[in-house]
Design a protein around this motif. Sequence first.
Motif, PDB file in Angstrom:
ATOM      1  N   VAL A 113       0.834  -1.203   0.000  1.00 58.80           N
ATOM      2  CA  VAL A 113       0.000   0.000   0.000  1.00 58.80           C
ATOM      3  C   VAL A 113       0.865   1.247   0.000  1.00 58.80           C
ATOM      4  CG1 VAL A 113      -1.665   1.341   1.334  1.00 58.80           C
ATOM      5  CG2 VAL A 113      -1.942  -1.132   1.127  1.00 58.80           C
ATOM      6  N   VAL A 114       1.886   1.276   0.860  1.00 58.89           N
ATOM      7  CA  VAL A 114       2.736   2.451   0.992  1.00 58.89           C
ATOM      8  C   VAL A 114       3.503   2.720  -0.299  1.00 58.89           C
ATOM      9  CG1 VAL A 114       4.749   3.401   2.205  1.00 58.89           C
ATOM     10  CG2 VAL A 114       2.927   2.263   3.492  1.00 58.89           C
ATOM     11  N   GLU A 115       3.970   1.654  -0.951  1.00 60.76           N
ATOM     12  CA  GLU A 115       4.817   1.813  -2.122  1.00 60.76           C
ATOM     13  C   GLU A 115       4.045   1.829  -3.434  1.00 60.76           C
ATOM     14  OE1 GLU A 115       8.750  -0.395  -0.178  1.00 60.76           O
ATOM     15  OE2 GLU A 115       7.719  -1.279  -1.912  1.00 60.76           O
ATOM     16  N   ALA A 116       2.721   1.636  -3.380  1.00 62.63           N
ATOM     17  CA  ALA A 116       1.935   1.590  -4.616  1.00 62.63           C
ATOM     18  C   ALA A 116       2.033   2.916  -5.358  1.00 62.63           C
ATOM     19  CB  ALA A 116       0.474   1.285  -4.301  1.00 62.63           C
ATOM     20  N   SER A 117       2.366   2.853  -6.640  1.00 63.42           N
ATOM     21  CA  SER A 117       2.517   4.060  -7.451  1.00 63.42           C
ATOM     22  C   SER A 117       1.215   4.473  -8.096  1.00 63.42           C
ATOM     23  CB  SER A 117       3.581   3.838  -8.536  1.00 63.42           C
ATOM     24  OG  SER A 117       3.218   2.733  -9.359  1.00 63.42           O
ATOM     25  N   ASP A 118       0.192   3.623  -8.060  1.00 61.40           N
ATOM     26  CA  ASP A 118      -1.082   3.985  -8.668  1.00 61.40           C
ATOM     27  C   ASP A 118      -2.211   3.632  -7.711  1.00 61.40           C
ATOM     28  OD1 ASP A 118      -0.251   1.132  -9.760  1.00 61.40           O
ATOM     29  OD2 ASP A 118      -2.434   1.207  -9.717  1.00 61.40           O
ATOM     30  N   GLY A 119      -3.301   4.388  -7.811  1.00 60.77           N
ATOM     31  CA  GLY A 119      -4.442   4.219  -6.932  1.00 60.77           C
ATOM     32  C   GLY A 119      -5.087   2.850  -6.990  1.00 60.77           C
TER      33      GLY A 119
ATOM     34  N   ALA B  83      -3.964  -0.147  -7.682  1.00 59.63           N
ATOM     35  CA  ALA B  83      -3.193  -1.200  -6.995  1.00 59.63           C
ATOM     36  C   ALA B  83      -3.320  -1.068  -5.495  1.00 59.63           C
ATOM     37  CB  ALA B  83      -1.726  -1.127  -7.421  1.00 59.63           C
ATOM     38  N   ARG B  84      -3.227   0.165  -5.000  1.00 61.39           N
ATOM     39  CA  ARG B  84      -3.382   0.399  -3.567  1.00 61.39           C
ATOM     40  C   ARG B  84      -4.782  -0.003  -3.106  1.00 61.39           C
ATOM     41  NH1 ARG B  84      -2.075   6.179  -0.764  1.00 61.39           N
ATOM     42  NH2 ARG B  84       0.028   5.331  -0.908  1.00 61.39           N
ATOM     43  N   GLU B  85      -5.798   0.435  -3.845  1.00 67.56           N
ATOM     44  CA  GLU B  85      -7.176   0.146  -3.449  1.00 67.56           C
ATOM     45  C   GLU B  85      -7.474  -1.350  -3.487  1.00 67.56           C
ATOM     46  OE1 GLU B  85      -8.045   3.768  -2.223  1.00 67.56           O
ATOM     47  OE2 GLU B  85      -9.461   2.101  -2.207  1.00 67.56           O
ATOM     48  N   GLU B  86      -6.876  -2.072  -4.428  1.00 63.11           N
ATOM     49  CA  GLU B  86      -7.113  -3.512  -4.511  1.00 63.11           C
ATOM     50  C   GLU B  86      -6.557  -4.219  -3.289  1.00 63.11           C
ATOM     51  OE1 GLU B  86      -8.134  -7.300  -5.382  1.00 63.11           O
ATOM     52  OE2 GLU B  86      -8.911  -5.413  -6.191  1.00 63.11           O
ATOM     53  N   THR B  87      -5.361  -3.831  -2.861  1.00 59.84           N
ATOM     54  CA  THR B  87      -4.767  -4.429  -1.666  1.00 59.84           C
ATOM     55  C   THR B  87      -5.623  -4.132  -0.446  1.00 59.84           C
ATOM     56  OG1 THR B  87      -2.558  -4.150  -2.613  1.00 59.84           O
ATOM     57  CG2 THR B  87      -2.676  -4.559  -0.259  1.00 59.84           C
ATOM     58  N   LEU B  88      -6.088  -2.895  -0.335  1.00 54.90           N
ATOM     59  CA  LEU B  88      -6.933  -2.518   0.786  1.00 54.90           C
ATOM     60  C   LEU B  88      -8.257  -3.269   0.768  1.00 54.90           C
ATOM     61  CD1 LEU B  88      -6.425   1.353   0.806  1.00 54.90           C
ATOM     62  CD2 LEU B  88      -5.564  -0.289   2.473  1.00 54.90           C
ATOM     63  N   ARG B  89      -8.878  -3.367  -0.393  1.00 55.73           N
ATOM     64  CA  ARG B  89     -10.186  -4.011  -0.487  1.00 55.73           C
ATOM     65  C   ARG B  89     -10.128  -5.457  -0.023  1.00 55.73           C
ATOM     66  NH1 ARG B  89     -12.578  -7.545  -3.220  1.00 55.73           N
ATOM     67  NH2 ARG B  89     -10.747  -7.858  -4.530  1.00 55.73           N
TER      68      ARG B  89
ATOM     69  N   ARG C 221      -9.846   5.519   5.230  1.00 58.91           N
ATOM     70  CA  ARG C 221     -10.244   6.099   3.953  1.00 58.91           C
ATOM     71  C   ARG C 221     -10.181   7.629   3.995  1.00 58.91           C
ATOM     72  NH1 ARG C 221     -15.077   1.685   3.121  1.00 58.91           N
ATOM     73  NH2 ARG C 221     -13.776   0.100   2.159  1.00 58.91           N
ATOM     74  N   GLU C 222     -10.531   8.204   5.153  1.00 66.70           N
ATOM     75  CA  GLU C 222     -10.423   9.654   5.285  1.00 66.70           C
ATOM     76  C   GLU C 222      -8.965  10.098   5.220  1.00 66.70           C
ATOM     77  OE1 GLU C 222     -12.385  10.621   8.894  1.00 66.70           O
ATOM     78  OE2 GLU C 222     -14.399  10.434   8.037  1.00 66.70           O
ATOM     79  N   LEU C 223      -8.073   9.293   5.821  1.00 70.76           N
ATOM     80  CA  LEU C 223      -6.659   9.636   5.818  1.00 70.76           C
ATOM     81  C   LEU C 223      -6.087   9.619   4.408  1.00 70.76           C
ATOM     82  CD1 LEU C 223      -4.200  10.247   7.653  1.00 70.76           C
ATOM     83  CD2 LEU C 223      -3.787   7.785   7.743  1.00 70.76           C
ATOM     84  N   LEU C 224      -6.625   8.750   3.554  1.00 68.78           N
ATOM     85  CA  LEU C 224      -6.130   8.641   2.184  1.00 68.78           C
ATOM     86  C   LEU C 224      -6.759   9.662   1.238  1.00 68.78           C
ATOM     87  CD1 LEU C 224      -6.144   4.747   1.804  1.00 68.78           C
ATOM     88  CD2 LEU C 224      -4.163   6.236   2.058  1.00 68.78           C
ATOM     89  N   THR C 225      -7.764  10.405   1.737  1.00 66.83           N
ATOM     90  CA  THR C 225      -8.457  11.362   0.894  1.00 66.83           C
ATOM     91  C   THR C 225      -7.635  12.645   0.762  1.00 66.83           C
ATOM     92  OG1 THR C 225     -10.610  10.503   1.587  1.00 66.83           O
ATOM     93  CG2 THR C 225     -10.563  12.711   0.600  1.00 66.83           C
ATOM     94  N   PRO C 226      -7.339  13.098  -0.452  1.00 66.62           N
ATOM     95  CA  PRO C 226      -6.575  14.353  -0.627  1.00 66.62           C
ATOM     96  C   PRO C 226      -7.353  15.556  -0.102  1.00 66.62           C
ATOM     97  CG  PRO C 226      -6.660  13.069  -2.669  1.00 66.62           C
ATOM     98  CD  PRO C 226      -7.646  12.456  -1.740  1.00 66.62           C
ATOM     99  N   GLY C 227      -6.601  16.615   0.194  1.00 65.87           N
ATOM    100  CA  GLY C 227      -7.224  17.864   0.592  1.00 65.87           C
ATOM    101  C   GLY C 227      -7.759  17.865   2.000  1.00 65.87           C
TER     102      GLY C 227
END
Length: 271
Positions: free
Chosen positions: A71-77, A79-85, A106-112
């Motif tokens: 998750v930490v090293e995922a360069s694209d969304g 791939a990260r979301e698949e691991t999390l799911r 999920r809030e922590l991963l939300t930009p802004g």
Amino acid sequence: MTATVTVGEFSRLTHLSVKTLHHYHEIGLLAPVSVDASSGYRRYGTDQVDTALLIRRLRLLRMPLADVRAVVEASDGPAREETLRAHLERMERELAQTREVVTSLRELLTPGRPVIDVQYRFIPPFRAYGVSGHVARDDIGPWCGYAFGKLNTVGAGIHATAGATYSDEFFTEDAGRVVAFLPVAPDQAPADGVELVDLPGGYFAVAVHAGPMTDFDCTYGALGSHVAEYCEVAPGPIRELYPIGPGDVPDPADYLTEVCWPIQRIPVLKG
């Protein structure tokens, strides 16, 4: 602006013990920005706080370190979301209470994410009824229930905001001295089962955490980063004040907690 802090201070910012941070460095999951060649002292950047909080949240979900790294090293969304799911589906079958942590992640991963509102305050010295103990971080919830139960019993009729102080070791070693307190008059008589403690005055940077404690470490991370970037840290334990807590309202969404970070003086910020 990014500042660098010691491993002990980074521990306070992120609620990860020094031992855990050392381990994450050794396995290449979260490396400090610099290591002194002669002393071995590690320093971390405040821009690493969000990554540390992400790792902590994933580990609270009992995600294996290999998946955390993905998750930490995922360069694209995706791939990260698949691991999390995949992991969240497993966790939802095991523990219904993980849903609050999932929402927080999920809030922590939300930009802004909003910028934290920091106030500066001088708190004069005061006397308080206190209950103290050497408390493990994992036991802090039950211990606070016990300590504030005693304070509420002896402090019936006292209208003051209760709070607690947390030693550095509570953060860096996952266990340390905690003092729950209820301010009283300077001439307050002693009471059975509690101490009379005198808390020193000082300057504090203060941030308000609204709602349940799921995201409490995010408030610590944001406030501690602000202090590292704009203030001079003062010695002494962090204080928490509880204007609205479990004894006041039934819904955790209505809790209000003030985190008070000790500083040397009120900084002059240039706009």
